[in-house]
Design an enzyme around this catalytic site. Structure first.
Site, PDB file in Angstrom:
ATOM      1  N   LYS A 102       0.808  -1.216   0.000  1.00  0.00           N
ATOM      2  CA  LYS A 102       0.000   0.000   0.000  1.00  0.00           C
ATOM      3  C   LYS A 102       0.846   1.274   0.000  1.00  0.00           C
ATOM      4  O   LYS A 102       0.332   2.354  -0.308  1.00  0.00           O
ATOM      5  CB  LYS A 102      -0.943   0.005   1.208  1.00  0.00           C
ATOM      6  CG  LYS A 102      -1.810  -1.247   1.325  1.00  0.00           C
ATOM      7  CD  LYS A 102      -2.635  -1.524   0.078  1.00  0.00           C
ATOM      8  CE  LYS A 102      -3.554  -2.709   0.299  1.00  0.00           C
ATOM      9  NZ  LYS A 102      -4.329  -3.072  -0.910  1.00  0.00           N
TER      10      LYS A 102
ATOM     11  N   TYR B 134     -12.409 -14.278   3.174  1.00  0.00           N
ATOM     12  CA  TYR B 134     -11.481 -13.181   3.426  1.00  0.00           C
ATOM     13  C   TYR B 134     -11.024 -13.169   4.880  1.00  0.00           C
ATOM     14  O   TYR B 134     -11.828 -13.268   5.815  1.00  0.00           O
ATOM     15  CB  TYR B 134     -12.151 -11.841   3.095  1.00  0.00           C
ATOM     16  CG  TYR B 134     -11.304 -10.635   3.430  1.00  0.00           C
ATOM     17  CD1 TYR B 134     -10.349 -10.163   2.534  1.00  0.00           C
ATOM     18  CD2 TYR B 134     -11.448  -9.974   4.649  1.00  0.00           C
ATOM     19  CE1 TYR B 134      -9.556  -9.065   2.843  1.00  0.00           C
ATOM     20  CE2 TYR B 134     -10.668  -8.872   4.964  1.00  0.00           C
ATOM     21  CZ  TYR B 134      -9.726  -8.425   4.064  1.00  0.00           C
ATOM     22  OH  TYR B 134      -8.942  -7.349   4.376  1.00  0.00           O
TER      23      TYR B 134
ATOM     24  N   TYR C  21      -3.438 -11.822   3.058  1.00  0.00           N
ATOM     25  CA  TYR C  21      -2.982 -11.609   1.683  1.00  0.00           C
ATOM     26  C   TYR C  21      -1.748 -12.450   1.336  1.00  0.00           C
ATOM     27  O   TYR C  21      -1.810 -13.359   0.512  1.00  0.00           O
ATOM     28  CB  TYR C  21      -2.656 -10.126   1.453  1.00  0.00           C
ATOM     29  CG  TYR C  21      -3.839  -9.211   1.614  1.00  0.00           C
ATOM     30  CD1 TYR C  21      -4.732  -9.016   0.566  1.00  0.00           C
ATOM     31  CD2 TYR C  21      -4.071  -8.535   2.809  1.00  0.00           C
ATOM     32  CE1 TYR C  21      -5.826  -8.185   0.712  1.00  0.00           C
ATOM     33  CE2 TYR C  21      -5.160  -7.711   2.965  1.00  0.00           C
ATOM     34  CZ  TYR C  21      -6.047  -7.528   1.911  1.00  0.00           C
ATOM     35  OH  TYR C  21      -7.130  -6.722   2.055  1.00  0.00           O
TER      36      TYR C  21
END
Length: 343
Positions: free
Chosen positions: A52, A270, A296
């Site tokens: 990010k 998730y 992730y």
């Protein structure tokens, strides 16, 4: 193909780049297949780093260009994106408002207070709750409502949206990453045969794939689904690539066949680990002292190991390590077989 207006767009580069390209020799041997390499975006040194940092460079560049004094962002409770938005804001002297979405059915104090949440609070972010986790449009709308309230108080907010339909500024950071990888591989004399990335919002996956194809690199890129199934993720990535092309004012170099997604490591959903993810986290830690998260990077590494085994000896598989280290402290009890037994 050129990259259009990319280098003319405002951005604020933070952390340490380029990040290293490293061979994971022991892990590759343990996987028993192709040589494994990693693009170590986890080693960017801004507040624990991760992918990010690249994505936010263009958002904060746009915020600065607009004269914003406040930034708003939405994400899961343990969002790496939100943690790094708070870090950018702290470095730039901006206020940061984070909306926490209930994407994961976990109410324990460790998940709600440790990991990324703890760091966000240390960085001075203002936290807001949003009760739904699979409502991107609703999350964005609520974020806009918070921004409007801040405007009435005299602030100049900039909103980083979650849902598609907004300029994909975050994806541009991974065009930059693609440029780095192509240059680093050439300097090492390394021929990459396959790349593996986590595929969630789609910004990292789409940006990296777009950049590689625009630069002439044609090796396959597989996105490991971490949030939604392949049937929904593939059109999302295709749409993101079209949005990137429109933003840069160039032809889209990505074809439908280039967009490959794999959802075999997604279940049960998730932010919830599974046996292959636990195995990948444990192997990476014990073989390379490389830390992965269960949301992730752990799932993406499970996919990379599977692809390395399928590719076989003599081939090179590149794993894009997107970071997520702080989440380990919020997910400790859920890591299962990744943890060595206590004495």
């Amino acid at each position: 193909m050129t990259l259009g207006c990319l280098d003319d767009l405002p951005r604020i580069v933070m952390g340490r780049v380029p990040t290293p390209l490293e061979r994971l020799e022991r892990l590759g041997t343990a996987a028993g297949g192709a040589a494994l390499w990693a693009k170590r975006d986890d080693l960017n040194d801004l507040a624990f780093g991760g992918n990010k940092v690249r994505q936010l460079a263009y958002y904060f560049g746009a915020a600065e260009a607009e004269g914003a004094d406040t930034v708003l962002i939405t994400g899961a409770v343990q969002s790496n994106y939100c943690r790094l938005a708070a870090a950018f804001a702290a470095r730039l002297g901006l206020a940061c408002h984070i909306q926490q979405e209930d994407r994961v059915a976990k109410d324990d104090p460790l998940y709600r207070q440790s990991g990324n949440v703890l760091i966000e609070r240390l960085l001075g972010a203002h936290l807001h709750a949003y009760p739904r986790g699979e409502d991107e449009a609703g999350a964005d709308a609520n974020l806009e409502a918070i921004a409007e309230d801040l405007r009435r108080q005299g602030a100049k907010p900039y909103v980083i949206h979650l849902a598609p339909g907004h300029p994909p500024l975050g994806a541009l950071g991974y065009i930059d990453a693609a440029r780095e990888v192509v240059a680093q591989a050439a300097a090492l004399g390394l021929t990459i045969d396959h790349a593996v990335v986590p595929s969630g919002s789609g910004a990292t996956h789409a940006g990296f794939l777009f950049g590689l194809r625009a630069l002439g690199a044609q090796f396959p890129v597989t996105g490991i689904c971490v949030r939604r199934g392949a049937g929904l993720q593939k059109p999302r990535i295709e749409a993101r690539c079209e949005e990137i092309a429109a933003l840069l004012g160039i032809e889209n170099p990505v074809r439908a066949a280039d967009v490959v997604v794999d959802d075999r490591f997604l279940a049960p959903g998730y932010g919830v680990a599974n046996p292959p993810t636990e195995e990948a986290i444990g192997l990476a830690a014990r073989m390379e002292a490389m830390l992965l998260d269960p949301v992730y990077s752990g799932k993406a590494m499970a996919g990379a190991i599977d692809i390395a085994r399928a590719e076989g000896p003599g081939r090179v598989v590149l794993f894009l390590h997107t970071g997520g280290t702080p989440a380990l402290f919020a997910y400790g009890p859920a890591l299962g077989s990744a943890l060595a037994p206590t004495a």
